[in-house]
Design a protein around this motif. Sequence first.
Motif, short mmCIF file in Angstrom:
data_model
loop_
_atom_site.label_atom_id
_atom_site.label_comp_id
_atom_site.label_asym_id
_atom_site.label_seq_id
_atom_site.Cartn_x
_atom_site.Cartn_y
_atom_site.Cartn_z
N ILE A 1 30.23 45.68 30.77
CA ILE A 1 30.57 45.35 32.16
C ILE A 1 29.57 45.98 33.11
CG2 ILE A 1 32.31 45.57 33.98
CD1 ILE A 1 34.45 45.49 31.85
N ASN B 1 39.69 39.57 38.57
CA ASN B 1 38.97 40.40 37.60
C ASN B 1 38.98 39.73 36.23
OD1 ASN B 1 37.80 42.35 36.07
ND2 ASN B 1 39.40 43.91 36.38
N PHE C 1 37.64 40.67 33.60
CA PHE C 1 37.56 41.63 32.50
C PHE C 1 38.76 42.58 32.47
CE2 PHE C 1 33.00 40.93 33.79
CZ PHE C 1 32.74 40.02 32.77
N GLU C 2 39.84 42.15 33.09
CA GLU C 2 41.04 43.00 33.10
C GLU C 2 41.52 43.25 31.66
OE1 GLU C 2 45.40 43.28 35.31
OE2 GLU C 2 44.15 41.50 35.52
N ASP D 1 41.50 39.44 44.21
CA ASP D 1 40.55 39.89 43.18
C ASP D 1 40.84 39.15 41.87
OD1 ASP D 1 38.88 41.24 41.47
OD2 ASP D 1 40.14 43.04 41.35
N SER E 1 34.85 48.09 45.96
CA SER E 1 35.29 47.53 44.68
C SER E 1 35.81 46.12 44.93
CB SER E 1 36.39 48.41 44.08
OG SER E 1 37.58 48.31 44.86
N PRO E 2 35.95 45.30 43.88
CA PRO E 2 36.47 43.94 44.10
C PRO E 2 37.81 43.93 44.82
CG PRO E 2 35.52 44.09 41.91
CD PRO E 2 35.49 45.48 42.49
N ALA E 3 38.71 44.86 44.48
CA ALA E 3 40.02 44.89 45.13
C ALA E 3 39.88 45.28 46.60
CB ALA E 3 40.95 45.87 44.41
N ASN F 1 29.09 42.81 35.26
CA ASN F 1 29.48 42.92 36.68
C ASN F 1 28.98 41.74 37.50
OD1 ASN F 1 26.78 43.52 36.75
ND2 ASN F 1 27.07 45.69 37.22
N LEU G 1 31.86 39.36 38.22
CA LEU G 1 33.00 39.79 39.02
C LEU G 1 33.14 38.84 40.20
CD1 LEU G 1 32.50 43.66 39.01
CD2 LEU G 1 34.07 42.30 37.59
N LYS G 2 34.36 38.48 40.56
CA LYS G 2 34.55 37.46 41.59
C LYS G 2 35.89 37.65 42.29
CE LYS G 2 35.86 34.50 37.71
NZ LYS G 2 35.45 33.34 36.91
N ILE G 3 35.99 37.02 43.44
CA ILE G 3 37.24 36.97 44.18
C ILE G 3 37.51 35.52 44.54
CG2 ILE G 3 37.10 39.31 45.12
CD1 ILE G 3 35.89 38.16 47.64
#
Length: 791
Positions: free
Chosen positions: A146, A36, A38-39, A34, A17-19, A151, A154-156
Amino acid sequence: MIVSIDWLKEFVSINESPAELADLLSSIGLEAEDLNPFEGLKGVVIGKVMSVDKHPNADRLNVCSVYDGKNEYQVVCGANNVAKDQTIAYAKIDSVLPGGFKLKKIKLRGIDSSGMICSAKELNIHDEHEGIIVLPDTCTIGADFIEEYGNKFLKIELDITPNRPDAFSHYGIARDIAVFKNRKLSKIQFNEKKILSKPIIKISTEDDKDCPRYTGGIVENVCVGPSPIWMQDRLIAAGQRPINNLVDISNFVLLESGHPTHIFDFDKLDSKEIHIRRAKKNESITTLDQNKYKLNNNNLLITDSKTPIALAGVMGGVDSAVGDNTVNIFIESAYFNPVTIRKGSKALSISTEASKRFERGANPDGTLGAFWRVVNLVEKYADGEFKGTLIDYYPKKINIKPIEIRKSEILLLLGVEIKDDFIIATLEGLGFKVSKNNTGFNCIPPASRPDVTREVDVIEEIARIYGYDNIPTDHSLYGGYSFGKTDPNSHFQSIIETLSGFGFHQIYSNSLQSEDIANFPNENSVPMMNPLNKDMSFLRTSLLPGLVRAANHNIKNSTNSFKLYELDSVHTRLGNKINDIKNHIRLSGIIVGNETNATVHTGSIPYDIYSIKGYVYALLNDKLHFNVSIESADSDLYDKTYNIIIEDNIMVGTFGKLSEKLFKLLKVDKYDIYGFDLDIEEVVNQRNIIKYTPINLFPKISRRINLVLEVSESVGPILEFIELKCYKNLIEVYPVEIFEDKNNVGKNKKSVTFEMVFQDIEKTLEDKDVNPIIDEIIDIAEKDFNAKLRL
């Protein structure tokens, strides 16, 4: 750096997962978080616009029918790009958008609206708010937004240290993941083209050290337009704004491989020669950000043999930029000297994605790969034609020295034995060339890792891939013990404690100052080679300006009485060579405000020149046991300056009331501040060994005499005379009181009371023992110093 997780998946399998991925990268030395987008997003699905009609009561609104896979809903939409049969992101009633915004059924100009057709900004994808986000028709209607499409955004975010230029790319991050998790790494694909033996362009440099390698070529007949949606999505996910296919391709390759490239409009160049040189004095260039910069010799330029067309490694020029009418382009892929780019970008206060990578050390072996990658994408998405015009200017190949790695050193540093197969697989996976030898390994770092130059650097690479958490904790202490001083300034500790006992507070101020402050009062300061700004361009020559600034800050914050000191280095320049720069440890202090605050019984007593003199004497005489004297002097630091003399006429510092010139220079309000400045190293060097003397059990006899002197006369010479005479049993003499009264003492006269203390080591003294000495002192004082006994 923002990294797209979907982009990483092109090179390596990502199951986390991203985290979890952020934690994984942090564990191998790439601090990640992370991001996110879309939080809090909930209830947004893929929808289809079935119809679009004009709102009957508003010209700028449309009434749309949206299908969510099960039902159709009426939605009022104000976007100017909404159209029938579009696939869109539909936020239904009771859905929640980022930021906690919950949708309800509402009326807009009298028409019911059930939900919202979302823009990219409302979904927190990027800041564009000009219209709704239009999705590919391949998306499944009714699916969760999503999971179906979002998705890919999604990025870090990575906080990359300056020593890791290889990590400034998606491929570089993917490589670390692949090696750490033992997964397959897919390489960046590109096709090389046939090259003409006689290209139509020429490339030259003024100094090959500034630009060791420059690859450039021409692509003809390009069509400028929007880049493909998939590329735009990748750039958006990585925090970039799509512009057009040519600019987007250059940015895409930079974020993919970590190697910056630049695309010029070839038809805008005045000649068919690219020349890289330093800027001339007062030369200027207008860059792509529409700013005009005045240049100097620190700036490296790309020119068309005469005119600057780009700030090398930083930003292109507006006059050679690609536009809607561009037909033929020149693609640049180069390796510039990191120090040169760093100095140039700092001098102009410009930081770009390109400069960040060049100044940390780009990959000199990556210029051709990045060039061909750009060419392939331009041919595919801009219909360009590469007809063989390419020059790879690389006059002297950059060789990387091999590094020998000892297995014994790995065990010593990490405290754990690591298998040879793991070491070889790790280093080869990171791009090293590895071979075994009798004691360990020989390895050659990749050109993308300029930070790896020593054995310990390679061992660090092994350790982070092995996993810091996998290295056992060892609480035992062993190894060689260094007998050197852990604190080279420990011999000042007693002085620090003494000042603390006097009520002084220690401060630490900035060692960098502006030129005018550093050169006050003597112009012998040391300039910085690459200052952050003009206020921190010289090393300080005195601690007093920092103390005054600290005093001003305290006074502005309602603290009006205090004592401060600083013990630290200052630097002076005695010549133009590096060895002419001298470092000195100084001790400076100031006193501000009242020595005694007002009470119901007495008024306040402010600090004065005698207060600062008293602290100096208490430190040097009472604590360090020096014979101290003072003499008048001149210095712009003080209104009235006194030199501090110890022992055999050694001048170790100054004290006085700080001058108005200093306050004006520092641009702070004028206060009554008294200060001292000591060459504390010289003081310590002159300190004698204190010998033990048995306690004298016989009593002391104290006698006082009053001598009338001229007001202008100092008592110092009388004290020095008495000390030089070395009278038997006279152990101490000092002035205790000064009295002035023209009626009782006389006009321009003062009465000074001296106290003399006598003691013998063998007997109790009587008057007959001390009176002759007192009489002799009175006689000599009258004859040699015109001082008369006051009866």
